[in-house]
Scaffold this active site. Sequence first.
Site, PDB file in Angstrom:
ATOM      1  N   ASP A   1       6.242  -5.249  -5.095  1.00  0.00           N
ATOM      2  CA  ASP A   1       5.183  -5.964  -4.490  1.00  0.00           C
ATOM      3  C   ASP A   1       5.386  -7.411  -4.022  1.00  0.00           C
ATOM      4  O   ASP A   1       5.374  -8.288  -4.990  1.00  0.00           O
ATOM      5  CB  ASP A   1       3.879  -5.595  -5.062  1.00  0.00           C
ATOM      6  N   ILE A   2       5.770  -7.793  -2.746  1.00  0.00           N
ATOM      7  CA  ILE A   2       5.874  -8.935  -2.400  1.00  0.00           C
ATOM      8  C   ILE A   2       4.778 -10.020  -2.558  1.00  0.00           C
ATOM      9  O   ILE A   2       5.020 -11.010  -3.219  1.00  0.00           O
ATOM     10  CB  ILE A   2       6.457  -9.137  -0.861  1.00  0.00           C
TER      11      ILE A   2
ATOM     12  N   LYS B   1      -4.208  -8.574  -8.082  1.00  0.00           N
ATOM     13  CA  LYS B   1      -2.783  -9.083  -7.644  1.00  0.00           C
ATOM     14  C   LYS B   1      -3.049 -10.574  -7.667  1.00  0.00           C
ATOM     15  O   LYS B   1      -1.935 -11.388  -7.483  1.00  0.00           O
ATOM     16  CB  LYS B   1      -2.587  -8.711  -6.037  1.00  0.00           C
TER      17      LYS B   1
ATOM     18  N   ASP C   1       5.721   1.066   0.571  1.00  0.00           N
ATOM     19  CA  ASP C   1       5.798   0.921  -0.753  1.00  0.00           C
ATOM     20  C   ASP C   1       6.835   1.752  -1.383  1.00  0.00           C
ATOM     21  O   ASP C   1       6.834   1.628  -2.489  1.00  0.00           O
ATOM     22  CB  ASP C   1       4.276   1.745  -1.056  1.00  0.00           C
TER      23      ASP C   1
ATOM     24  N   LYS D   1      26.239   9.502   8.473  1.00  0.00           N
ATOM     25  CA  LYS D   1      25.022  10.376   8.738  1.00  0.00           C
ATOM     26  C   LYS D   1      24.905  11.524   8.157  1.00  0.00           C
ATOM     27  O   LYS D   1      25.676  12.500   7.918  1.00  0.00           O
ATOM     28  CB  LYS D   1      25.279  10.723  10.317  1.00  0.00           C
TER      29      LYS D   1
ATOM     30  N   LYS E   1      -7.862  -4.989  -5.185  1.00  0.00           N
ATOM     31  CA  LYS E   1      -6.404  -5.941  -4.931  1.00  0.00           C
ATOM     32  C   LYS E   1      -6.610  -7.446  -5.132  1.00  0.00           C
ATOM     33  O   LYS E   1      -5.593  -8.085  -5.426  1.00  0.00           O
ATOM     34  CB  LYS E   1      -6.099  -5.564  -3.479  1.00  0.00           C
TER      35      LYS E   1
ATOM     36  N   ASN F   1       6.645   2.512   9.687  1.00  0.00           N
ATOM     37  CA  ASN F   1       5.139   2.920   9.690  1.00  0.00           C
ATOM     38  C   ASN F   1       4.597   2.351  11.163  1.00  0.00           C
ATOM     39  O   ASN F   1       5.708   1.714  11.910  1.00  0.00           O
ATOM     40  CB  ASN F   1       4.234   2.491   8.543  1.00  0.00           C
TER      41      ASN F   1
END
Length: 406
Positions: free
Chosen positions: A306-307, A341, A279, A289, A337, A210
């Site tokens: 999820d760390i 969490k 995610d 390859k 969240k 990302n």
Amino acid sequence: MSLLVEKRILLGVTGGIAAYKSCELTRLLILAGASVRVVMTRAATAFVAPLSFQALSGNPVHLDLLDSEEESAMGHIRLARWADLILIAPATADFMAKLRAGLADELLGAVCLAAEVPIALAPAMNHAMWSNPATQDNAACLVARGMSLLGPAEGGQACGESGYGRMLEPADICRAVEKFFSRSQLSGISVLISAGPTREPIDPVRYLTNRSSGKMGYCLAQAAIAAGAKVTVVSGPVALPPPYDAAVVRVESAADMFDAVMSLAPHQDIYIGTAAVADYTPVAVAEEKIKKSKESLAIQLTRTRDILAAVASLPNKPYTVGFAAETDHVEAYAKAKLEGKGLDMIAANRVGQPEGGFDSPDNALWVAWNGGETVLPLASKQTIAIQLIELISENYRAKHSTKNSG
Ligand code: CTP
């Protein structure tokens, strides 16, 4: 009692119109109990006469590298050793560039080069000069070397234009300097920060990733170090110099990051999850390859662990701060969240806009914790990091003092 009592502050004044405000700053620092010695660059003397600073500080003003007069002949090494803090206000774009390059052609540059004490800068310049990549790059480099930036603020400028680049008001600089001396707030505290993107391998040459640059996490690491913390960064692949004085553990995939963070987190006081962890990750990594053959290719993905949630559910969890990147309903999603969490604090930013967030030098945050919330308005990531670390340390201390007294 002010935290500035008996503190020795070497005030460096460089050549900008905001230099006149440094007279008031000198007065406020003295009023707060500090001893102030002023070093002016040649350009600064075109804006304010040295005699003004001499009268306000009660000390001779230092001007020349090769001064032979007895009273002001405190050489650059002695001046650097005298100070508890070097405060440069205003700090011009030119001076910041010289500081980055390590130039010592004037007394102030030489003092900074010889300094073993913290250096704080209050930048003051036209908004375009401040946002110019050269200045931003210099500012980031100085912060990466452990210096602190106080401001700049946003607003009208002497040139008639408006934007980020105004020097903070003297009273705000004075408060920031006080906070600076209280920053040992985090001394003896261990802080673990995850930063950057992850890379999820598809085959030996391809991966999913990302746009995270890692900058927010690296700026937080620097700000936490400046606050006296012992910092470890678990970093995905980024193109940033390692934060000065931090331990850096380099990882690639979300699974690697999970393992690294979970092995370190139980021994930490604070965990800040800034990493943009994937995610989803490919179910299988091709050993060779993948050759193009079919018209379309589907890659099956599976959820990563999820760390942040895992850290927050450790039996002896560190004070846990999460980040949330949202395109809409920022506050509602972030609050969900925070609660979902089991976090101590959440810092949310709006993404998908032209300004701030991923891959941008600036950021703005909405921060919430159990019983409070605040907005950190759009500013450079260095400034946001300093403010967020202050907020974290205040709340961390508040939580621990209730724990200890309860
Ligand atoms: N995070 C993490 N591990 C993951 C995914 C996210 O530790 N596998 C952390 C990030 O470091 C960040 C926070 O979770 O601190 C928020 O990430 P974000 O992607 O915004 O939220 P999610 O909880 O993944 O939810 P969603 O993507 O649905 O918004």
